[in-house]
Scaffold this active site. Structure first.
Site: not given
Lengths: 298, 298, 298, 298
Positions: A45, A164, A166, A189
């Protein structure tokens, strides 16, 4: 495979004409090689992957692979909305020599995406991917999140080796670590919760902020690893403040400006993302100067 | 340009091997040509545009253009996350002979996307697009929405000629119509509120449901146009029920199954979207049979 | 019982020492008596009912009853978090001679409040209430909303005669009116959608804004009733703008200031609600002056 | 004042006729006295305070005060929607001999409640309260939350000595602890994150789950206090699972049933909260039996 420590989500630099500044990207990686970062995430991202063409993405994958020091783990963002395209990207990442595929949740048709949809999607991807898969849940951007039950179901798949997450939800780290196989790696994250995530059982972190402040993020990991809890907390407090001012309040534009202050090439994001206002730049300059007295004058 | 009446957001049919069934798509358009639909939207949310490759999208644009009867307005979904890619797609749509570009809001970096970002994005797109632009706000999928102040700011641009607002918020129709230039067209995306939107000043609707029940949707428009309010409401009540059962509860899979029941080619959506369960199919079959006694036995 | 037309949700005026200014309240009602408002809602959200003591609430109920002109329908807000307390308040309202009880959804334990909970709650209340019950769904304050299936289930109860739906979702009006008994009254709580709600089958509206601009709101109803759709829309456009500036952006403080400008006693809300800033006052003054040239100079 | 360790949010037991079972409440407190709980919270969210009359609340305050063993800190929930009523309740709690007032955020008029409103509200309450104030942020019920900037502004007030933060957001614990005075106590409300909150700098926890599993919760605190991180995490993993099954999925009804299984008096909640289904009871029975082999057969 060990997936531990701190990984930066690499940013994508642009030239003045808007094209990807691939040389600058290479220079950034070369400089990161001198730190104790455990590896690199390309096309995440933070890398503005959704703003890049397929060809631009392949260039970045190739250059990061060429430039990374030996021993640095290479993780490619490969999540697309369609299952088939996600698989194609995982194969491409494998062709480029990447170690892991980071697969974000599909999210556009969110009213239709029940847990069952995610379980089938990730199983299909993991079945077909030549390299191991990391789940990727990033609700701030996607508006959807993976919860413990579906993560635990997927953690049983031999080619799904971690997540991951986030969301910043530490209870989920606790719950997943409690029941997932030992070989399943939870990576946070959230730069503001590296240390709490580690004590909860996470193995490391993939962080936007680590592109600007890699040593600061790594130090938390090392303090925790050494059992120095008081130091880890003190370091975490500073990084949490930095994360709020740089990334939470100012996004990729803020992160890139902090990179510029620290001697990396940050630059501006691609449109529609706007560059930082002068007022915001001053706030970040003040913070970075206090945190890294020498660097910000570089 | 008049943009009035009912437009279906066309679905994308697939062959058994997963490729786009372009002949089936052509047959659907040919059959829609016999209705009073005002035109067609290609590559919208309903068309699974985020699950298609660029080449697949171009095929669909080309075939819809070739197959559409004269007088049918052609609208291409061209919104991408990046401003530059959005412009490129608008140009491509113009090359294919489309009348209008339907540009959904960027949405991935939603914490950074303030009203100012959208205003700059859409102005850049409208400045560069060879064909007029329709704004497209679809919060159920994107998690963001355009509100009246930014819509009204953009309505001043000579190349921005309207909005498809899929929020279902009728107060916004009232507010935008009150202050926008007469030449700005508000189109609702809500099949459950076609008639209320029209009385509030909307010029028409772009609807997923119109791919399965075009006549039903068109009739509401015609009743309202003729000043037959009681008929319009009675028809709207039936369509609202159909919209809930077919589209709101079952998404694209539900819509495609209803198309199958009505003699169009619907088929199944592309993964990760899942096909309909038998139970859901029965609910839709029951509804369509009650609504369209002849068609559902076709 | 006919529950049609426009009802203001009455505000609660305070003296300088913070006590309820019951005389001022009476004066407001007396002045409203001269309009074509259909009745009054006492102890609604706009009345700051959650900021009042039980004794203060009873005073307001008593005075409104004494002051209301004959033929004005009297509606008491009686919703509490507990079922038993809600029933007690309905009985109290009946004792005070009220015609209807407006029962907002319980909302504190929202994770536990499934549709089933609301159905049981409202049935218990309706079974025990000596006066008919209006459901009240106001998600902007409560964070929960009643959807069509549970509303329709409850519409079968002989002592549940309608709903005030403040969500502004017109599709729900369409769906509920389509299937509820003819005797079930849908009233919108959205001043920006009075006219769209009426065409969708609503019988009227309960509005905060009607405390400041009663004639403006009533006129929309009357235009619609007379079949004058163009006039109704033009009037609605003005009221939607007023609703945004006065109520949506400035809440009860904004509404009370607009009341002051129009010759009613508004005053300031009770803490923790804050009074209006001068800048906000000027915005409202400008709007009211444009809308009601004579009144705002009163 | 030291506010450390684990505090249960006490439940309110009812007799078969629905009245408060004050003797049962006393017996529960007497039994909690034998544990290492640091004190008690009366009239919190778990205590169904929003479902109780004022007189019922006073009875509970009185009995808890009489029954609590010496050294147990007594905390009264005193938050109301109005500032004045909140102050009145703080004074009442002081009259009953309570040590601290736990003041939840007002929440009904949430569109109007900016940070500034909360800052003024809490300062007024703290100025007037005879006993120190704990802020209370519980977004799952209220739909609003206090964020670090306003918490830190309020932490400067000499009569505001801490916060119960039930959001589960550990980054906020990190940020607040980093900058608040040493005398400001952060207490988590999340049973799934006791240990992560402690390592982030929290001083303890106020927990619904501690009414059913007090020893389990206290053990985490004691392990952390003794520097036994591995034990603390293992214990936290079990408690997180219990918290999900008992409280997150089943609310107060689930908690009360778990209390029954453990020899306390739980009973059923007050309407509109519904009792547990048999299926849910079995899930909780299974979990408690595994966790507390002896207790659940009591």
């Amino acid at each position: 495979m060990e997936i531990t420590g701190i990984f930066p989500a690499l940013t994508t630099p642009y030239r003045e004409d808007g094209a990807v500044a691939i040389e600058r990207f290479k220079e950034n990686v070369t400089r990161y090689n001198k730190t104790n970062l455990s590896g690199y995430v390309v096309l995440g991202s933070t890398g503005e992957s959704v703003l890049l063409s397929s060809a631009e993405g392949e260039d970045l994958l190739a250059v990061a692979k060429q430039s990374a020091a030996p021993g640095k783990l290479l993780i490619a963002g490969t999540g697309a909305e369609s299952t088939a395209e996600t698989i194609a990207r995982c194969k491409r990442a494998a062709d480029f020599g990447y170690d892991l595929a980071l697969v974000k949740t599909p999210y556009y048709y969110k009213p239709a995406y029940k847990a069952e949809v995610y379980i089938r999607h990730y199983r299909s991807v993991a079945d077909a991917s030549p390299i191991p898969v990391l789940l990727y849940s990033v609700p701030i951007f996607t508006g959807v999140s993976l919860d413990a039950p579906e993560i635990l179901a997927l953690a049983q798949h031999p080619n799904i080796v971690g997540i991951k997450d986030s969301s910043g939800v530490i209870q989920r780290v606790v719950e997943v670590v409690a029941k997932a196989p030992q070989t399943f790696h939870v990576l946070t994250g959230g730069a503001g919760v590296i240390y709490p995530a580690l004590v909860a059982g996470a193995k490391g972190a993939i962080l936007a902020l680590a592109s600007a402040l890699p040593e600061r993020c790594v130090t938390i990991y090392e303090s925790w690893k050494a059992g120095c809890h008081a130091e880890a907390l003190a370091q975490q407090q500073q990084v949490a403040q930095a994360s709020r001012t740089i990334a939470s309040e100012n996004g990729i534009a803020g992160l890139k400006y902090a990179m510029d202050l620290r001697g990396y090439f940050g630059g501006v994001p691609r449109l529609p993302l706007l560059p930082l206002s002068d007022e915001k730049k001053q706030q970040i300059h003040k913070l970075v100067t206090e945190l890294e007295p020498l660097a910000a004058t570089a």
